[in-house]
Design an enzyme around this catalytic site. Sequence first.
Site, PDB file in Angstrom:
ATOM      1  N   ASP A 279       3.733   2.336   6.256  1.00 56.18           N
ATOM      2  CA  ASP A 279       4.878   3.072   5.882  1.00 56.18           C
ATOM      3  C   ASP A 279       4.968   4.376   6.645  1.00 56.18           C
ATOM      4  O   ASP A 279       5.988   4.851   6.784  1.00 56.18           O
ATOM      5  CB  ASP A 279       5.114   3.298   4.387  1.00 56.18           C
ATOM      6  CG  ASP A 279       5.331   2.064   3.700  1.00 56.18           C
ATOM      7  OD1 ASP A 279       6.339   1.114   4.463  1.00 56.18           O
ATOM      8  OD2 ASP A 279       5.103   1.828   2.596  1.00 56.18           O
TER       9      ASP A 279
ATOM     10  N   HIS B 126      -4.118   3.872   0.260  1.00 58.18           N
ATOM     11  CA  HIS B 126      -3.766   2.451  -0.236  1.00 58.18           C
ATOM     12  C   HIS B 126      -4.890   2.257  -1.180  1.00 58.18           C
ATOM     13  O   HIS B 126      -6.077   2.348  -1.004  1.00 58.18           O
ATOM     14  CB  HIS B 126      -3.880   1.462   1.084  1.00 58.18           C
ATOM     15  CG  HIS B 126      -3.182   0.311   0.615  1.00 58.18           C
ATOM     16  ND1 HIS B 126      -3.780  -0.966   0.287  1.00 58.18           N
ATOM     17  CD2 HIS B 126      -1.935  -0.199   0.978  1.00 58.18           C
ATOM     18  CE1 HIS B 126      -2.796  -1.732   0.069  1.00 58.18           C
ATOM     19  NE2 HIS B 126      -1.895  -1.262   0.625  1.00 58.18           N
TER      20      HIS B 126
HETATM   21  N1  CMC Z   1      -1.937  12.114  -0.670  1.00 58.04           N
HETATM   22  C1  CMC Z   1      -2.890  12.985  -1.158  1.00 58.04           C
HETATM   23  N2  CMC Z   1      -3.628  12.564  -2.173  1.00 58.04           N
HETATM   24  C2  CMC Z   1      -3.573  11.319  -2.059  1.00 58.04           C
HETATM   25  C3  CMC Z   1      -2.832  10.356  -1.633  1.00 58.04           C
HETATM   26  C4  CMC Z   1      -1.893  10.911  -0.691  1.00 58.04           C
HETATM   27  N3  CMC Z   1      -0.995  10.151  -0.076  1.00 58.04           N
HETATM   28  N4  CMC Z   1      -3.156   9.224  -1.882  1.00 58.04           N
HETATM   29  C5  CMC Z   1      -4.269   9.035  -2.806  1.00 58.04           C
HETATM   30  N5  CMC Z   1      -4.563  10.217  -2.989  1.00 58.04           N
HETATM   31  C6  CMC Z   1      -5.774  10.985  -3.806  1.00 58.04           C
HETATM   32  C7  CMC Z   1      -5.371  11.034  -5.141  1.00 58.04           C
HETATM   33  O1  CMC Z   1      -5.083  11.999  -5.616  1.00 58.04           O
HETATM   34  C8  CMC Z   1      -6.847  10.692  -5.766  1.00 58.04           C
HETATM   35  O2  CMC Z   1      -7.395  11.895  -5.546  1.00 58.04           O
HETATM   36  P1  CMC Z   1      -8.655  12.183  -6.619  1.00 58.04           P
HETATM   37  O3  CMC Z   1      -9.714  11.234  -6.706  1.00 58.04           O
HETATM   38  O4  CMC Z   1      -9.143  13.788  -6.336  1.00 58.04           O
HETATM   39  O5  CMC Z   1      -7.843  12.129  -8.126  1.00 58.04           O
HETATM   40  C9  CMC Z   1      -7.478   9.764  -4.532  1.00 58.04           C
HETATM   41  O6  CMC Z   1      -6.655  10.140  -3.505  1.00 58.04           O
HETATM   42  C10 CMC Z   1      -7.519   8.143  -4.987  1.00 58.04           C
HETATM   43  O7  CMC Z   1      -5.995   7.942  -5.118  1.00 58.04           O
HETATM   44  P2  CMC Z   1      -5.521   7.153  -6.199  1.00 58.04           P
HETATM   45  O8  CMC Z   1      -4.061   7.744  -6.572  1.00 58.04           O
HETATM   46  O9  CMC Z   1      -6.401   7.072  -7.252  1.00 58.04           O
HETATM   47  O10 CMC Z   1      -5.356   5.806  -5.512  1.00 58.04           O
HETATM   48  P3  CMC Z   1      -4.575   4.408  -5.798  1.00 58.04           P
HETATM   49  O11 CMC Z   1      -5.205   3.368  -5.316  1.00 58.04           O
HETATM   50  O12 CMC Z   1      -4.266   4.482  -7.268  1.00 58.04           O
HETATM   51  O13 CMC Z   1      -3.169   4.648  -5.163  1.00 58.04           O
HETATM   52  C11 CMC Z   1      -1.498   4.591  -3.656  1.00 58.04           C
HETATM   53  C12 CMC Z   1      -2.833   4.069  -3.982  1.00 58.04           C
HETATM   54  C13 CMC Z   1      -1.130   3.789  -2.349  1.00 58.04           C
HETATM   55  C14 CMC Z   1      -0.244   4.461  -4.729  1.00 58.04           C
HETATM   56  C15 CMC Z   1      -1.520   6.135  -3.236  1.00 58.04           C
HETATM   57  O14 CMC Z   1      -2.511   6.178  -2.259  1.00 58.04           O
HETATM   58  C16 CMC Z   1      -0.305   6.686  -2.819  1.00 58.04           C
HETATM   59  O15 CMC Z   1       0.346   7.248  -3.755  1.00 58.04           O
HETATM   60  N6  CMC Z   1       0.082   6.944  -1.505  1.00 58.04           N
HETATM   61  C17 CMC Z   1       1.359   7.595  -1.168  1.00 58.04           C
HETATM   62  C18 CMC Z   1       2.491   6.528  -1.267  1.00 58.04           C
HETATM   63  C19 CMC Z   1       2.395   5.534  -0.071  1.00 58.04           C
HETATM   64  O16 CMC Z   1       2.195   5.666   0.890  1.00 58.04           O
HETATM   65  N7  CMC Z   1       2.423   4.164  -0.580  1.00 58.04           N
HETATM   66  C20 CMC Z   1       2.720   3.067   0.222  1.00 58.04           C
HETATM   67  C21 CMC Z   1       1.465   1.975   0.018  1.00 58.04           C
HETATM   68  S1  CMC Z   1       1.351   0.943   1.584  1.00 58.04           S
HETATM   69  C22 CMC Z   1       3.000   0.096   1.316  1.00 58.04           C
HETATM   70  C23 CMC Z   1       2.804  -0.949   0.276  1.00 58.04           C
HETATM   71  O17 CMC Z   1       1.870  -1.732  -0.096  1.00 58.04           O
HETATM   72  O18 CMC Z   1       3.712  -0.794  -0.452  1.00 58.04           O
END
Ligand code: CMC
Length: 436
Positions: free
Chosen positions: A371, A313
């Site tokens: 989720d 998140h």
């Molecule tokens: N699985 C594997 N790696 C992950 C995941 C995941 N679910 N989420 C983040 N990472 C890694 C990402 O690759 C990055 O790694 P590195 O630092 O080596 O590049 C690190 O963790 C930080 O992640 P980020 O993508 O830079 O973080 P963000 O804040 O931009 O993204 C997120 C947040 C929710 C989009 C992301 O965690 C994600 O895609 N999660 C899966 C989708 C999900 O469950 N979304 C629902 C969010 S809660 C409900 C809502 O509010 O809608």
Amino acid sequence: MKLADNKATLSFSNGTPSIDLPVYQGSVGPDVVDIRKLYGQTGMFTYDPGFLSTASCQSAITYIDGDKGELLYRGYPIEQLATQCDFLETCHLLLYGDLPNTQAKADFTKRVTNHTMVNEQMQFFLRGFRRDAHPMAIMTGLVGALSAFYHDSTDINNPEHREISAIRLIAKMPTLVAMAYKYSVGQPFMYPKNELSYAGNFLHMMFATPCAEYKVSPVLERALDRIFILHADHEQNASTSTVRLCGSSGTNPFAAIAAGVACLWGPAHGGANEACLNMLEDIQRQGGVAKVAEFMEKVKDKNSGVKLMGFGHRVYKNYDPRAKLMQETCKEVLAELGLENDPLFKLAMALEKIALEDDYFVSRKLYPNVDFYSGIVQRAIGIPTGLFTAVFALARTVGWIAQLNEMISDPEYKIGRPRQLFTGSAHREVKPLAKR
Ligand code: CMC
């Protein structure tokens, strides 16, 4: 806004004079540096794609402490609201700032209940969709179409219009989601029943037919109500910011909420519940718990493009408090339905256990989000996977409206108009076609 004792000084290495920027304090949470005069004073913009360090507004509705894993609606912890209040009380709280007393609750419930039917013409609009259309495609269209039916509540600058459109949207979303479902399975639409609760009525419109009543189970009704409470608001997330930006042009509330529905659809946001269940089903098909370790290796391999859906998140760097409550609800629902050995729940628990111990997840502070378990609960209730995000939209509608109304009533509100760092061609002369 309250000025902090300190101010920020921005200095430049190229001789441009430094400038002082005011700092404001919220009631809790990080202070903000006010950069509104930066461009006027320096001719420079700030650069923050993804809003990693930018507060886009002031708000008094929802507060998240991502490090603690705390979520407050109007100051009340989500755990207390989820266990001591129902969804309509939560709606009252988000919209008007306080939990209702007995009389106010009865009045609010009556108002919402009196608006649950949709204009009969809506079904003809719905019938223009293919039967296999994604429910979120249908919802984007239907919610936007409400503005064509309720002309007396489309002036966003009129507080009475805002109030009645808020009630209409909260009341009609369950009807629209259930209609989208009934349409996809070729069953007749079921009209709302006023004697049922908000969640109970949704279950009735989803699962009753003209030839068979649906007996609402109190455990499932309560579980659904809790799903609604947990999804009701989440401060300035992507869809809420979309609603604010869309509404900032003065467009009508139905159009602004339709924009929120469209944004929510994406798998990085509300679409994650559907994506998470699809992921669990995929792993189950490939061998279930025995395949968890192999799957986790793929998640950790950046070249695979595989993510652990329902994990991570932008704000929570600790366990999402909604995920804890959802996991409890999941256990209750599965027990009620005699599905204690549900393979997908076991699989989810196994994935969570490995992830919480694995350095990849620990070092990045990736925890289950809401989720991760909500899909299992919805599936157990009988809601099809494709409808999960529509249920999320139904629940988030109150948050979107509360945030939209807060923005419109804010004297500092202006149309949202971000700037850019331009990297394209500066200036070019058009050549005649023959010379290009
Ligand atoms: N699985 C594997 N790696 C992950 C995941 C995941 N679910 N989420 C983040 N990472 C890694 C990402 O690759 C990055 O790694 P590195 O630092 O080596 O590049 C690190 O963790 C930080 O992640 P980020 O993508 O830079 O973080 P963000 O804040 O931009 O993204 C997120 C947040 C929710 C989009 C992301 O965690 C994600 O895609 N999660 C899966 C989708 C999900 O469950 N979304 C629902 C969010 S809660 C409900 C809502 O509010 O809608």
